[in-house]
Scaffold this motif. Structure first.
Motif, PDB file in Angstrom:
ATOM      1  N   ARG A  53       7.842  10.165   1.477  1.00  0.00           N
ATOM      2  CA  ARG A  53       8.244   9.289   2.570  1.00  0.00           C
ATOM      3  C   ARG A  53       7.401   8.025   2.693  1.00  0.00           C
ATOM      4  NH1 ARG A  53      10.193  10.612   8.349  1.00  0.00           N
ATOM      5  NH2 ARG A  53      10.555   8.513   9.080  1.00  0.00           N
ATOM      6  N   HIS A  54       6.128   8.172   2.980  1.00  0.00           N
ATOM      7  CA  HIS A  54       5.300   7.019   3.315  1.00  0.00           C
ATOM      8  C   HIS A  54       4.975   6.128   2.120  1.00  0.00           C
ATOM      9  CE1 HIS A  54       5.078   8.840   7.164  1.00  0.00           C
ATOM     10  NE2 HIS A  54       4.262   9.809   6.794  1.00  0.00           N
ATOM     11  N   GLY A  55       5.007   6.661   0.927  1.00  0.00           N
ATOM     12  CA  GLY A  55       4.723   5.867  -0.256  1.00  0.00           C
ATOM     13  C   GLY A  55       5.968   5.457  -1.008  1.00  0.00           C
ATOM     14  N   ASN A  56       7.107   5.775  -0.461  1.00  0.00           N
ATOM     15  CA  ASN A  56       8.385   5.445  -1.085  1.00  0.00           C
ATOM     16  C   ASN A  56       9.012   4.285  -0.321  1.00  0.00           C
ATOM     17  OD1 ASN A  56      11.025   5.338  -2.032  1.00  0.00           O
ATOM     18  ND2 ASN A  56      11.163   7.547  -2.295  1.00  0.00           N
ATOM     19  N   PRO A  57       9.065   3.094  -0.899  1.00  0.00           N
ATOM     20  CA  PRO A  57       9.594   1.933  -0.177  1.00  0.00           C
ATOM     21  C   PRO A  57      11.014   2.128   0.356  1.00  0.00           C
ATOM     22  CG  PRO A  57       8.507   1.228  -2.182  1.00  0.00           C
ATOM     23  CD  PRO A  57       8.563   2.730  -2.218  1.00  0.00           C
ATOM     24  N   ARG A  58      11.833   2.920  -0.329  1.00  0.00           N
ATOM     25  CA  ARG A  58      13.198   3.177   0.141  1.00  0.00           C
ATOM     26  C   ARG A  58      13.230   3.994   1.419  1.00  0.00           C
ATOM     27  NH1 ARG A  58      16.550   6.677  -2.587  1.00  0.00           N
ATOM     28  NH2 ARG A  58      14.828   7.213  -3.930  1.00  0.00           N
ATOM     29  N   ARG A  59      12.261   4.890   1.582  1.00  0.00           N
ATOM     30  CA  ARG A  59      12.249   5.792   2.736  1.00  0.00           C
ATOM     31  C   ARG A  59      11.228   5.406   3.805  1.00  0.00           C
ATOM     32  NH1 ARG A  59      12.816  11.687  -0.102  1.00  0.00           N
ATOM     33  NH2 ARG A  59      14.915  11.364  -0.877  1.00  0.00           N
ATOM     34  N   ALA A  60      10.521   4.335   3.589  1.00  0.00           N
ATOM     35  CA  ALA A  60       9.490   3.918   4.543  1.00  0.00           C
ATOM     36  C   ALA A  60      10.133   3.482   5.857  1.00  0.00           C
ATOM     37  CB  ALA A  60       8.671   2.773   3.956  1.00  0.00           C
ATOM     38  N   LEU A  61       9.407   3.724   6.932  1.00  0.00           N
ATOM     39  CA  LEU A  61       9.876   3.299   8.244  1.00  0.00           C
ATOM     40  C   LEU A  61       9.829   1.783   8.342  1.00  0.00           C
ATOM     41  CD1 LEU A  61       8.001   5.931  10.424  1.00  0.00           C
ATOM     42  CD2 LEU A  61      10.406   5.953   9.757  1.00  0.00           C
ATOM     43  N   ASN A  62      10.585   1.232   9.266  1.00  0.00           N
ATOM     44  CA  ASN A  62      10.613  -0.223   9.459  1.00  0.00           C
ATOM     45  C   ASN A  62       9.208  -0.766   9.671  1.00  0.00           C
ATOM     46  OD1 ASN A  62      13.372  -0.198   9.217  1.00  0.00           O
ATOM     47  ND2 ASN A  62      13.740  -0.126  11.417  1.00  0.00           N
ATOM     48  N   GLY A  63       8.882  -1.776   8.912  1.00  0.00           N
ATOM     49  CA  GLY A  63       7.581  -2.398   9.045  1.00  0.00           C
ATOM     50  C   GLY A  63       6.504  -1.823   8.141  1.00  0.00           C
ATOM     51  N   THR A  64       6.791  -0.738   7.446  1.00  0.00           N
ATOM     52  CA  THR A  64       5.771  -0.132   6.573  1.00  0.00           C
ATOM     53  C   THR A  64       6.139  -0.238   5.092  1.00  0.00           C
ATOM     54  OG1 THR A  64       6.756   2.073   6.771  1.00  0.00           O
ATOM     55  CG2 THR A  64       5.034   1.479   8.367  1.00  0.00           C
ATOM     56  N   TYR A  71      -2.833  15.486   8.131  1.00  0.00           N
ATOM     57  CA  TYR A  71      -1.403  15.730   7.956  1.00  0.00           C
ATOM     58  C   TYR A  71      -0.660  15.499   9.273  1.00  0.00           C
ATOM     59  CZ  TYR A  71       3.041  17.977   7.014  1.00  0.00           C
ATOM     60  OH  TYR A  71       4.377  18.214   6.871  1.00  0.00           O
ATOM     61  N   SER A  72      -1.212  15.997  10.360  1.00  0.00           N
ATOM     62  CA  SER A  72      -0.589  15.786  11.668  1.00  0.00           C
ATOM     63  C   SER A  72      -0.546  14.304  12.022  1.00  0.00           C
ATOM     64  CB  SER A  72      -1.352  16.547  12.755  1.00  0.00           C
ATOM     65  OG  SER A  72      -1.255  17.926  12.532  1.00  0.00           O
ATOM     66  N   ALA A  73      -1.598  13.577  11.655  1.00  0.00           N
ATOM     67  CA  ALA A  73      -1.668  12.152  11.981  1.00  0.00           C
ATOM     68  C   ALA A  73      -0.666  11.317  11.187  1.00  0.00           C
ATOM     69  CB  ALA A  73      -3.082  11.634  11.742  1.00  0.00           C
ATOM     70  N   VAL A  74      -0.312  11.755   9.982  1.00  0.00           N
ATOM     71  CA  VAL A  74       0.601  10.958   9.149  1.00  0.00           C
ATOM     72  C   VAL A  74       1.992  11.580   9.009  1.00  0.00           C
ATOM     73  CG1 VAL A  74      -1.304   9.971   7.824  1.00  0.00           C
ATOM     74  CG2 VAL A  74      -0.105  11.986   6.942  1.00  0.00           C
ATOM     75  N   HIS A  75       2.246  12.657   9.714  1.00  0.00           N
ATOM     76  CA  HIS A  75       3.525  13.338   9.528  1.00  0.00           C
ATOM     77  C   HIS A  75       4.721  12.430   9.829  1.00  0.00           C
ATOM     78  CE1 HIS A  75       6.363  16.560   9.126  1.00  0.00           C
ATOM     79  NE2 HIS A  75       6.874  16.231  10.302  1.00  0.00           N
ATOM     80  N   MET A  76       4.705  11.786  10.970  1.00  0.00           N
ATOM     81  CA  MET A  76       5.836  10.931  11.350  1.00  0.00           C
ATOM     82  C   MET A  76       5.678   9.501  10.834  1.00  0.00           C
ATOM     83  SD  MET A  76       7.920  12.953  12.668  1.00  0.00           S
ATOM     84  CE  MET A  76       9.156  11.844  13.288  1.00  0.00           C
ATOM     85  N   ALA A  77       4.487   8.952  10.946  1.00  0.00           N
ATOM     86  CA  ALA A  77       4.242   7.575  10.524  1.00  0.00           C
ATOM     87  C   ALA A  77       2.756   7.416  10.213  1.00  0.00           C
ATOM     88  CB  ALA A  77       4.663   6.602  11.629  1.00  0.00           C
ATOM     89  N   VAL A  78       2.450   6.404   9.422  1.00  0.00           N
ATOM     90  CA  VAL A  78       1.068   6.114   9.073  1.00  0.00           C
ATOM     91  C   VAL A  78       0.587   4.980   9.982  1.00  0.00           C
ATOM     92  CG1 VAL A  78      -0.513   5.449   7.227  1.00  0.00           C
ATOM     93  CG2 VAL A  78       1.516   6.786   6.699  1.00  0.00           C
ATOM     94  N   LYS A 123       4.826   0.066  -0.740  1.00  0.00           N
ATOM     95  CA  LYS A 123       4.731  -0.543  -2.074  1.00  0.00           C
ATOM     96  C   LYS A 123       3.295  -0.533  -2.586  1.00  0.00           C
ATOM     97  CE  LYS A 123       8.740  -3.513  -1.455  1.00  0.00           C
ATOM     98  NZ  LYS A 123       9.206  -4.877  -1.166  1.00  0.00           N
ATOM     99  N   ALA A 124       2.356  -0.852  -1.704  1.00  0.00           N
ATOM    100  CA  ALA A 124       0.944  -0.859  -2.101  1.00  0.00           C
ATOM    101  C   ALA A 124       0.464   0.551  -2.446  1.00  0.00           C
ATOM    102  CB  ALA A 124       0.086  -1.457  -0.987  1.00  0.00           C
ATOM    103  N   TRP A 125       0.843   1.533  -1.629  1.00  0.00           N
ATOM    104  CA  TRP A 125       0.447   2.914  -1.900  1.00  0.00           C
ATOM    105  C   TRP A 125       1.041   3.377  -3.224  1.00  0.00           C
ATOM    106  CZ3 TRP A 125       2.494   7.576  -3.087  1.00  0.00           C
ATOM    107  CH2 TRP A 125       1.638   8.676  -2.994  1.00  0.00           C
ATOM    108  N   SER A 126       2.305   3.080  -3.404  1.00  0.00           N
ATOM    109  CA  SER A 126       2.985   3.495  -4.626  1.00  0.00           C
ATOM    110  C   SER A 126       2.336   2.874  -5.861  1.00  0.00           C
ATOM    111  CB  SER A 126       4.462   3.108  -4.535  1.00  0.00           C
ATOM    112  OG  SER A 126       5.156   3.544  -5.661  1.00  0.00           O
ATOM    113  N   ALA A 127       1.983   1.604  -5.763  1.00  0.00           N
ATOM    114  CA  ALA A 127       1.351   0.928  -6.903  1.00  0.00           C
ATOM    115  C   ALA A 127      -0.022   1.517  -7.218  1.00  0.00           C
ATOM    116  CB  ALA A 127       1.225  -0.564  -6.616  1.00  0.00           C
ATOM    117  N   SER A 128      -0.750   1.924  -6.192  1.00  0.00           N
ATOM    118  CA  SER A 128      -2.105   2.440  -6.403  1.00  0.00           C
ATOM    119  C   SER A 128      -2.158   3.934  -6.694  1.00  0.00           C
ATOM    120  CB  SER A 128      -2.964   2.167  -5.166  1.00  0.00           C
ATOM    121  OG  SER A 128      -3.098   0.800  -4.952  1.00  0.00           O
TER     122      SER A 128
END
Length: 155
Positions: free
Chosen positions: A92-103, A27-34, A108-113
């Motif tokens: 956040r990380h699996g939502n393409p609208r809220r993903a950080l630049n470059g992710t 959780y700490s590793a992915v809190h801000m970015a993956v 999209k891949a996470w959301s699809a899977s």
């Protein structure tokens, strides 16, 4: 971890404690970015998380007055961290609208899977209360937040 946690006894509690620490670190590793490394290894991580939320709490035989003391027990804490990670990805990380630049591609891949299986996990946790089973308050409230986030995701 999951096989040992399913067994009864001291080893089970130790497995839950260790799994809780692993989930807390993740959780700490992915809190801000993956990170790129986690993006590449997301499938094994998601399997660990999804298995962690399926682990039984085995408190059915306890009276309701004693169950409230279990909120901070290792199985409940482990479950809490697993749901927090799932919420972070769904929100956040699996939502393409809220993903950080470059992710966005990762989102999209996470959301699809994983969006559908994660939404099902959130829904199961939220519906456990209707069966009058005990579940930790933190995991239930996080499941409701995750369910709202998953339903709001437009991927």
């Amino acid at each position: 971890f999951t096989q040992v946690a399913l067994q009864q006894g001291l080893h089970s509690l130790e497995a839950f404690k260790m799994l809780k620490l692993v989930l807390k670190c993740l959780y700490s590793a992915v809190h801000m970015a993956v990170s790129r490394q986690i993006q590449q290894d997301i499938d094994p991580w998601m399997q660990v998380i999804l298995r962690a939320v399926e682990l039984p709490l085995s408190v059915a035989e306890m009276p309701p007055t004693q169950r409230s003391a279990l909120e901070k027990a290792p199985p409940a804490s482990c479950r809490k961290w697993a749901f927090r990670i799932l919420l972070r990805f769904a929100n956040r990380h699996g939502n393409p609208r809220r993903a950080l630049n470059g992710t966005e591609d990762f989102a999209k891949a996470w959301s699809a899977s994983y969006l559908v299986p994660v939404t099902e996990v959130f829904l199961r946790e939220a519906c456990i209360l209707a069966k009058s089973s005990w579940v930790p308050n933190r995991s239930v409230s996080t499941a409701f937040l995750g369910l709202a986030a998953a339903c709001a995701c437009d991927s």
